[in-house]
Design an enzyme around this catalytic site. Structure first.
Site, PDB file in Angstrom:
ATOM      1  N   ASP A   1       0.388  -1.060   0.175  1.00 58.09           N
ATOM      2  CA  ASP A   1       0.146  -0.079  -0.041  1.00 58.09           C
ATOM      3  C   ASP A   1       0.946   1.070  -0.237  1.00 58.09           C
ATOM      4  O   ASP A   1       0.622   2.522  -0.757  1.00 58.09           O
ATOM      5  CB  ASP A   1      -0.840  -0.452   1.034  1.00 58.09           C
ATOM      6  CG  ASP A   1      -2.560   0.721   0.494  1.00 58.09           C
ATOM      7  OD1 ASP A   1      -2.937   1.071   2.023  1.00 58.09           O
ATOM      8  OD2 ASP A   1      -2.330   1.542   0.094  1.00 58.09           O
TER       9      ASP A   1
ATOM     10  N   ASP B   1      -9.809  -1.179   3.004  1.00 56.28           N
ATOM     11  CA  ASP B   1      -8.982  -0.631   4.284  1.00 56.28           C
ATOM     12  C   ASP B   1     -10.271  -1.076   5.287  1.00 56.28           C
ATOM     13  O   ASP B   1      -9.897  -2.241   6.177  1.00 56.28           O
ATOM     14  CB  ASP B   1      -9.561   0.428   4.242  1.00 56.28           C
ATOM     15  CG  ASP B   1      -8.397   1.364   4.028  1.00 56.28           C
ATOM     16  OD1 ASP B   1      -8.331   2.754   3.162  1.00 56.28           O
ATOM     17  OD2 ASP B   1      -6.665   0.463   2.982  1.00 56.28           O
TER      18      ASP B   1
END
Lengths: 406, 144
Positions: free
Chosen positions: A199, A327
């Site tokens: 990420d 997320d």
């Protein structure tokens, strides 16, 4: 009245927005923990052996391997998974570049239908089986069909009831996260860390696919079609709709003034409709454009269909905080996996994740660009899980068994 | 984090979209008394778009989707509350509400009969229809 004259401080707006994003994350995590506790309570149920997906393609864990073997196997699994995600994200960037937005939206709706119908149906069947609920298959099918189709509507259509859309997004996150918790243990932890690192790389590196996507979306002033949770934009009580922290990037002198005005006018149309009054203070420069956030993730599945989940945090076009669904999923996976050990680790990981999310929001306000929301929370969560499991548990168990409590 | 203010009046001198740039207390009162057709209020749809949406949801609901009818009623709840405000939308929303009630009554009648009646009422058919047996037969509950 005094209230109207007192300037709204940062604390008033900040608290409301924090709660608006923390509530769905907490609900998602709580539901996953609940599902894990309910459905995994009998140890004889099928655990890691039968669940195969792309994340266990390289190595499937078995209890007899040594720790080092397990670690190496988990590492290989994570490499395969991250590579698959990178490829899928680059494909997404390519499609977006070629302006196949309709195809992406259609694909998003289709994948939502698959997740809600297939995974949702499977979880419901597991629950029915567990509780021996006397429902017949006709009713079940009708209910499942209803649920999935309305979910597709909620995800697909841009103007839908905010509450229903948010509920469906959280529910999709719960379903996918529950299925991720079925991965073998070592693979899960190494995968989470690997995804946190990915990420950072994908969002912050100039060659990262997500950064490319964000820049393309900014330059074209479009929204990326993907599954992103957007908190409800906050409206003030005194009927002046103030633009909430819509952070914008300063456009360079590429565009002339007319062009900018036109574009910002289009963005501003929504606000002109809403705002009844105009504030005396005005934002200085009009040459700004808005950014919406996305980061993309991919869900592994037996059937290998990739979906446009997003990770990452930022601000949407109405100034509300946007948090990618990826997320939600990976926070819940972490907490769900912690729940498989004990509830103490759940509390520790939950607090760690919330703290990480708060830190990420602060960084968002400081840096004012798209940020990866996974790394801080996942790192804190993993550290706290191992600390709780290795150090805290011994201590607490000794204390309580000797009746020494705090 | 700071709030940024809207810069509408600065941007629309040509378009003149906002002909009254100075704050007018009367317009505040009028606009705050305006009733929005959707439950989201000012964040939701405008009235023209609402008619289209209400009609589309009503028609789609006939594909065995009572939940869609319910969401329709939920979304346009202010239409049901203020009886005189939106005649066109109200037409579709009321019909959706009726459709939802009828369908739910039928479905719950069947489901309750099935679950309460159980084996005594249905005999061997019960075992064929009940969900956990169907799942076992199709191998769904083993989490393939």
């Amino acid at each position: 009245m005094d209230r109207n004259q007192r300037p709204r401080s940062i604390i008033d707006s900040l608290g409301e927005e924090l709660i608006a994003i923390l509530t769905p994350v907490s609900i998602c995590m709580f539901t996953v923990v609940l599902l894990v506790c309910i459905l995994n309570s009998d140890p004889s149920s099928s655990s890691s052996a039968s669940f195969s997906s792309i994340a266990t393609a390289a190595y499937s864990e078995s209890d007899s391997d040594s720790s080092w073997d397990k670690f190496v196997g988990a590492f290989l699994n994570s490499l395969v998974f991250v590579a698959a995600i990178t490829v899928a994200t680059f494909v997404l960037v390519l499609l977006f570049y070629l302006r196949c937005v309709k195809f992406l939206k259609f694909y998003m709706g289709f994948s939502a239908f698959i997740v809600l119908g297939n995974l949702g149906g499977e979880i419901l069947v597991l629950l029915i089986d567990r509780f021996r609920f006397p429902i017949d298959c006709i009713t079940f099918l009708i209910l499942l069909f209803n649920f999935s189709v309305v979910g597709v509507f909620a995800v697909f259509m841009s103007k839908f009831s905010i509450l229903v859309t948010q509920g469906y997004l959280v529910w999709i996150g719960v379903l996918v996260a529950y299925f991720f918790t079925l991965l073998p243990e070592w693979t899960t932890w190494v995968l989470l860390v690997a995804l946190a690192l990915y990420d950072i790389a994908a969002v912050l590196l100039p060659v990262g696919p997500l950064r490319l996507l964000v820049e393309m979306a900014i330059s074209r002033d479009e929204d990326i079609p993907a599954l992103v949770y957007e908190a409800r934009p906050v409206i003030r009580n005194d009927s002046r709709l103030v633009q909430r922290r819509v952070w914008r990037e300063r456009r360079s002198s590429q565009n002339d003034n007319d062009d900018i005005e036109d574009r910002t006018n289009r963005n501003e149309v929504v606000r002109v409709v809403r705002s009844a009054e105009v504030d005396e203070e005005r934002v200085g420069s009009s040459e700004r454009a808005e950014i919406s956030v996305p980061l993309i993730d991919r869900r592994p599945d037996q059937v290998e269909n990739s979906e446009t989940f997003l990770e990452g945090i930022g601000l949407g076009s109405s100034g509300a905080i946007k948090l990618g669904l990826g997320d939600f999923i990976f926070y819940s996976v972490l907490v769900g996996r912690a729940a498989m050990y004990d509830l103490m680790t759940v509390y520790a990981c939950y607090l760690a994740i919330i703290a990480g999310l708060g830190i990420t929001l602060m960084l968002l306000s400081v840096y004012q660009k798209a940020l990866p929301a996974l790394p801080v929370s996942i790192m804190l969560g993993v550290v706290f899980y191992f600390l709780a499991r290795l150090l805290l548990e011994v201590f607490v168990v000794q204390c309580s068994s000797n009746l020494v409590m705090f | 984090m700071e709030d940024s203010r809207s810069d509408d009046s600065n941007l629309n001198p040509i378009r003149n979209r906002n002909p009254n740039p100075t704050p007018n207390p009367l317009s505040t009162i009028i606009s705050s008394a305006q009733v929005w057709p959707t439950i989201d209020g000012p964040l939701g749809l405008t009235e023209e778009a609402s008619v289209d949406y209400a009609r589309r949801f009503y028609k789609f609901g006939f594909a065995l989707l009572p939940w869609l009818w319910f969401v329709n009623c939920f979304y346009f709840w202010p239409v049901l509350r203020h009886a005189r405000a939106f005649p066109q939308i109200r037409n579709y929303v009321v019909r959706s509400a009726i459709g939802f009630s009828v369908f739910t009554a039928l479905l719950s009648a069947w489901a309750l009969t099935f679950s309460i009646g159980g084996e005594q009422l249905f005999g061997p058919v019960y075992d064929k229809l009940v969900m956990y047996n169907v799942a076992d037969r199709l191998g769904l509950s083993g989490l393939a």
